[in-house]
Design a protein around this motif. Sequence first.
Motif, PDB file in Angstrom:
ATOM      1  N   GLN A  94      92.340  50.716  -7.686  1.00 46.47           N
ATOM      2  CA  GLN A  94      90.941  51.065  -7.964  1.00 46.47           C
ATOM      3  C   GLN A  94      90.516  52.285  -7.156  1.00 46.47           C
ATOM      4  OE1 GLN A  94      88.772  47.537  -6.969  1.00 46.47           O
ATOM      5  NE2 GLN A  94      89.266  46.508  -8.892  1.00 46.47           N
ATOM      6  N   ARG A  95      91.032  52.363  -5.930  1.00 45.15           N
ATOM      7  CA  ARG A  95      90.646  53.470  -5.040  1.00 45.15           C
ATOM      8  C   ARG A  95      91.419  54.747  -5.377  1.00 45.15           C
ATOM      9  NH1 ARG A  95      90.848  50.338  -1.003  1.00 45.15           N
ATOM     10  NH2 ARG A  95      93.001  50.839  -0.463  1.00 45.15           N
ATOM     11  N   GLN A  96      92.746  54.616  -5.521  1.00 46.53           N
ATOM     12  CA  GLN A  96      93.572  55.822  -5.647  1.00 46.53           C
ATOM     13  C   GLN A  96      93.850  56.246  -7.086  1.00 46.53           C
ATOM     14  OE1 GLN A  96      97.065  55.619  -3.134  1.00 46.53           O
ATOM     15  NE2 GLN A  96      95.965  54.372  -1.687  1.00 46.53           N
ATOM     16  N   HIS A  97      93.831  55.303  -8.022  1.00 50.92           N
ATOM     17  CA  HIS A  97      94.100  55.639  -9.438  1.00 50.92           C
ATOM     18  C   HIS A  97      93.080  54.916 -10.316  1.00 50.92           C
ATOM     19  CE1 HIS A  97      97.958  57.297  -8.231  1.00 50.92           C
ATOM     20  NE2 HIS A  97      98.025  56.251  -7.426  1.00 50.92           N
ATOM     21  N   PRO A  98      91.814  55.269 -10.128  1.00 55.75           N
ATOM     22  CA  PRO A  98      90.771  54.484 -10.795  1.00 55.75           C
ATOM     23  C   PRO A  98      90.937  54.415 -12.305  1.00 55.75           C
ATOM     24  CG  PRO A  98      89.859  56.482  -9.770  1.00 55.75           C
ATOM     25  CD  PRO A  98      91.273  56.361  -9.303  1.00 55.75           C
ATOM     26  N   MET A  99      91.487  55.476 -12.920  1.00 59.81           N
ATOM     27  CA  MET A  99      91.591  55.426 -14.387  1.00 59.81           C
ATOM     28  C   MET A  99      92.460  54.252 -14.838  1.00 59.81           C
ATOM     29  SD  MET A  99      93.176  57.943 -17.283  1.00 59.81           S
ATOM     30  CE  MET A  99      94.807  57.268 -17.269  1.00 59.81           C
ATOM     31  N   LEU A 100      93.574  53.997 -14.125  1.00 62.15           N
ATOM     32  CA  LEU A 100      94.475  52.920 -14.549  1.00 62.15           C
ATOM     33  C   LEU A 100      93.762  51.573 -14.445  1.00 62.15           C
ATOM     34  CD1 LEU A 100      97.828  54.082 -12.874  1.00 62.15           C
ATOM     35  CD2 LEU A 100      96.974  54.573 -15.171  1.00 62.15           C
ATOM     36  N   ALA A 101      93.040  51.392 -13.326  1.00 67.27           N
ATOM     37  CA  ALA A 101      92.336  50.112 -13.133  1.00 67.27           C
ATOM     38  C   ALA A 101      91.209  49.969 -14.158  1.00 67.27           C
ATOM     39  CB  ALA A 101      91.787  50.037 -11.713  1.00 67.27           C
ATOM     40  N   GLN A 102      90.488  51.071 -14.420  1.00 72.41           N
ATOM     41  CA  GLN A 102      89.370  50.989 -15.375  1.00 72.41           C
ATOM     42  C   GLN A 102      89.871  50.753 -16.801  1.00 72.41           C
ATOM     43  OE1 GLN A 102      87.381  54.668 -14.569  1.00 72.41           O
ATOM     44  NE2 GLN A 102      86.533  53.895 -12.636  1.00 72.41           N
ATOM     45  N   LEU A 103      90.956  51.440 -17.141  1.00 67.42           N
ATOM     46  CA  LEU A 103      91.520  51.254 -18.490  1.00 67.42           C
ATOM     47  C   LEU A 103      91.872  49.776 -18.696  1.00 67.42           C
ATOM     48  CD1 LEU A 103      94.100  53.501 -20.297  1.00 67.42           C
ATOM     49  CD2 LEU A 103      94.488  51.051 -20.145  1.00 67.42           C
ATOM     50  N   ALA A 104      92.545  49.198 -17.685  1.00 68.78           N
ATOM     51  CA  ALA A 104      92.957  47.790 -17.802  1.00 68.78           C
ATOM     52  C   ALA A 104      91.740  46.878 -17.878  1.00 68.78           C
ATOM     53  CB  ALA A 104      93.835  47.416 -16.615  1.00 68.78           C
ATOM     54  N   ALA A 105      90.711  47.196 -17.099  1.00 68.20           N
ATOM     55  CA  ALA A 105      89.515  46.344 -17.059  1.00 68.20           C
ATOM     56  C   ALA A 105      88.776  46.363 -18.402  1.00 68.20           C
ATOM     57  CB  ALA A 105      88.578  46.817 -15.954  1.00 68.20           C
ATOM     58  N   GLY A 106      88.960  47.442 -19.168  1.00 67.63           N
ATOM     59  CA  GLY A 106      88.232  47.568 -20.443  1.00 67.63           C
ATOM     60  C   GLY A 106      88.962  46.955 -21.623  1.00 67.63           C
ATOM     61  N   ILE A 107      90.133  46.367 -21.386  1.00 63.95           N
ATOM     62  CA  ILE A 107      90.906  45.792 -22.496  1.00 63.95           C
ATOM     63  C   ILE A 107      90.350  44.416 -22.857  1.00 63.95           C
ATOM     64  CG2 ILE A 107      93.160  44.796 -23.102  1.00 63.95           C
ATOM     65  CD1 ILE A 107      94.475  47.124 -21.662  1.00 63.95           C
ATOM     66  N   ALA A 108      89.993  44.261 -24.094  1.00 62.72           N
ATOM     67  CA  ALA A 108      89.651  42.952 -24.678  1.00 62.72           C
ATOM     68  C   ALA A 108      88.762  42.098 -23.780  1.00 62.72           C
ATOM     69  CB  ALA A 108      90.930  42.219 -25.056  1.00 62.72           C
ATOM     70  N   ASP A 109      89.135  40.828 -23.603  1.00 57.23           N
ATOM     71  CA  ASP A 109      88.333  39.874 -22.833  1.00 57.23           C
ATOM     72  C   ASP A 109      89.207  39.263 -21.728  1.00 57.23           C
ATOM     73  OD1 ASP A 109      90.025  38.043 -24.189  1.00 57.23           O
ATOM     74  OD2 ASP A 109      88.683  38.139 -25.902  1.00 57.23           O
ATOM     75  N   PRO A 110      88.616  38.487 -20.806  1.00 57.12           N
ATOM     76  CA  PRO A 110      89.421  37.961 -19.685  1.00 57.12           C
ATOM     77  C   PRO A 110      90.653  37.185 -20.146  1.00 57.12           C
ATOM     78  CG  PRO A 110      87.087  37.557 -19.300  1.00 57.12           C
ATOM     79  CD  PRO A 110      87.200  38.119 -20.682  1.00 57.12           C
ATOM     80  N   GLN A 111      90.536  36.447 -21.236  1.00 52.81           N
ATOM     81  CA  GLN A 111      91.694  35.657 -21.696  1.00 52.81           C
ATOM     82  C   GLN A 111      92.870  36.576 -22.020  1.00 52.81           C
ATOM     83  OE1 GLN A 111      88.611  35.192 -22.616  1.00 52.81           O
ATOM     84  NE2 GLN A 111      88.120  33.030 -22.888  1.00 52.81           N
ATOM     85  N   VAL A 112      92.599  37.640 -22.770  1.00 52.01           N
ATOM     86  CA  VAL A 112      93.680  38.577 -23.142  1.00 52.01           C
ATOM     87  C   VAL A 112      94.174  39.310 -21.896  1.00 52.01           C
ATOM     88  CG1 VAL A 112      94.237  40.662 -24.462  1.00 52.01           C
ATOM     89  CG2 VAL A 112      92.836  38.877 -25.508  1.00 52.01           C
ATOM     90  N   ARG A 113      93.254  39.715 -21.039  1.00 49.71           N
ATOM     91  CA  ARG A 113      93.657  40.487 -19.843  1.00 49.71           C
ATOM     92  C   ARG A 113      94.498  39.642 -18.881  1.00 49.71           C
ATOM     93  NH1 ARG A 113      88.362  42.525 -20.297  1.00 49.71           N
ATOM     94  NH2 ARG A 113      87.535  41.249 -18.602  1.00 49.71           N
TER      95      ARG A 113
END
Length: 483
Positions: free
Chosen positions: A85-104
């Motif tokens: 989240q700190r050093q590569h925020p795009m990767l963390a944000q991309l993952a956080a935006g996928i579908a819903d908690p069950q899928v993630r």
Amino acid sequence: MKPVQYLRPESLSALERCLQQHPQAQLLAGGQSLLAAMRLGLTQPSHLVDLQDLPELQNIQLEDDHVWIGAMVTHARIAAHADLQRQHPMLAQLAAGIADPQVRNVGTLGGSLANNDPAACWPTGVLATGATLMTNQRELPADAFFTDLFTTALLPSEVLLGVRFPVCASAQYVKYEQPASRFALVGVAVTRATRPNNRAVRVAITGLGHGVRRWPQAEAALQAHWSVQALQGLNLPEDWAQSDVHASASYRAHLSAVLCRRAVAADTGESASLRAQAGPAPPWPHNPAPSARPAALLEGAITGSHHLPHPLRSVWQALLDPAVLQPCIAGCDTLQRLDETHYSAVVKVGLGPVSARFVTQIQLTPVRTPDQGEPTECHLHVAGDAGSLGQGSATVVVHMHSETSDNGNPGTRLVWHATPQVSGRLAQLGNRLLQASARSLSGQFFVRLTQVMGSPNMASASGGFFYACCSRLMRWLRYFFKR
Ligand SMILES: Cc1cc2nc3c(=O)[nH]c(=O)nc-3n(C[C@H](O)[C@H](O)[C@H](O)COP(=O)(O)OP(=O)(O)OC[C@H]3O[C@@H](n4cnc5c(N)ncnc54)[C@H](O)[C@@H]3O)c2cc1C
């Protein structure tokens, strides 16, 4: 149907042995796509080889110039990783935006990449960062990995171990969700390299319908000047996008340009001016403009032209003869003549990863017969039902005229235009896959027609259906009296 065997190797070498022993096995990550495909009968592996016990596929490791993420790391773990989240925020944000908690919580980086859904987020993040994909056999640059929609460069025996993402000076991913599935209607990732002398820019887009792709014009403009202004007036070509039930091609192309500007603005801080220039998010296209093509209509008609080394009358009659037609239609199990112009058939069609069985009604309408002059014209309306997979239909217009072949023999030029349509789950396969399948089926039809007409059993097609019935009767009588 045979039950599927479940295997759970605990080392890479054991995994490779499993794949060698069972060529019909399939790797199982979180099962988010694979189990759904199996439930629909779209794929039937002999074995499921679960990857969850392989430690090599589970870790996240941050280095100075890159970050390594194992193939079995879930979207939820990537989203929650504090260092990422700190050093590569795009990767963390991309993952956080996928579908819903069950899928993630269950879906994985490797599963998403191997699946290469044309609306998935990870292929965009991987392509835009210029990441390297590591398999048990080789290293693949992102540019060589995504070969087509739902298709990658992975070989059947190849296992994706993880991805090495280079550190970028700037990386942003912006997606506009399709609200029901939360897949990207369109998603754009823009990155800028860290090298001071070469601030290479990469722009990747998902959701256009053909699979993830880069946008070189935007990359060149941004490399020349890293600002939203550099993108003003730059439009994505409409024919890069597909229309479907969710949005028209022009809407997707427009949205791509808007999201690309927003991604740059998120880095440069030009958001306010972006809003003034780009305007609010375009309205959701519940009712596509009248100019937009109907949702599931394949892009444009498919056409073909063939020379057949037979006189026009023979070809015409062969096309009206079910005994000739059936062997010409690839996958046709049965073809039954209902009356002069109506037929019913059962046809199995392979559409990319999908195998569909269509119960088909065919209406054949001769519009201009050889007796009425040339070119002759015949219309074919085909409507097929593949049950829970959806429906398909096509109107085919066939024109024929006499054409002497190179060796001076009488022949026929046959030109056809087909306007196919699909609906239901089949429509989700995307136009390109359906177009390719439709072309291949039509091509096969005319190759087979030439072969069938040239075969000794078809010494003369001039008698058409009547001839076919007579020759069958004669064969049966000969067989009967020989006994
Ligand atoms: C409702 C829903 C919404 C979604 N929305 C999004 C979204 O917005 N954005 C997005 O990016 N994704 C989205 N996804 C996809 C999801 O995030 C999963 O990543 C994707 O479905 C793959 O699932 P999985 O990881 O469980 O892999 P599986 O379903 O287990 O496997 C998928 C395929 O990859 C192969 N495979 C798996 N791992 C490997 C490996 N290591 N090496 C080689 N082949 C492998 C399998 O054999 C299979 O063919 C969504 C999924 C669902 C169900």
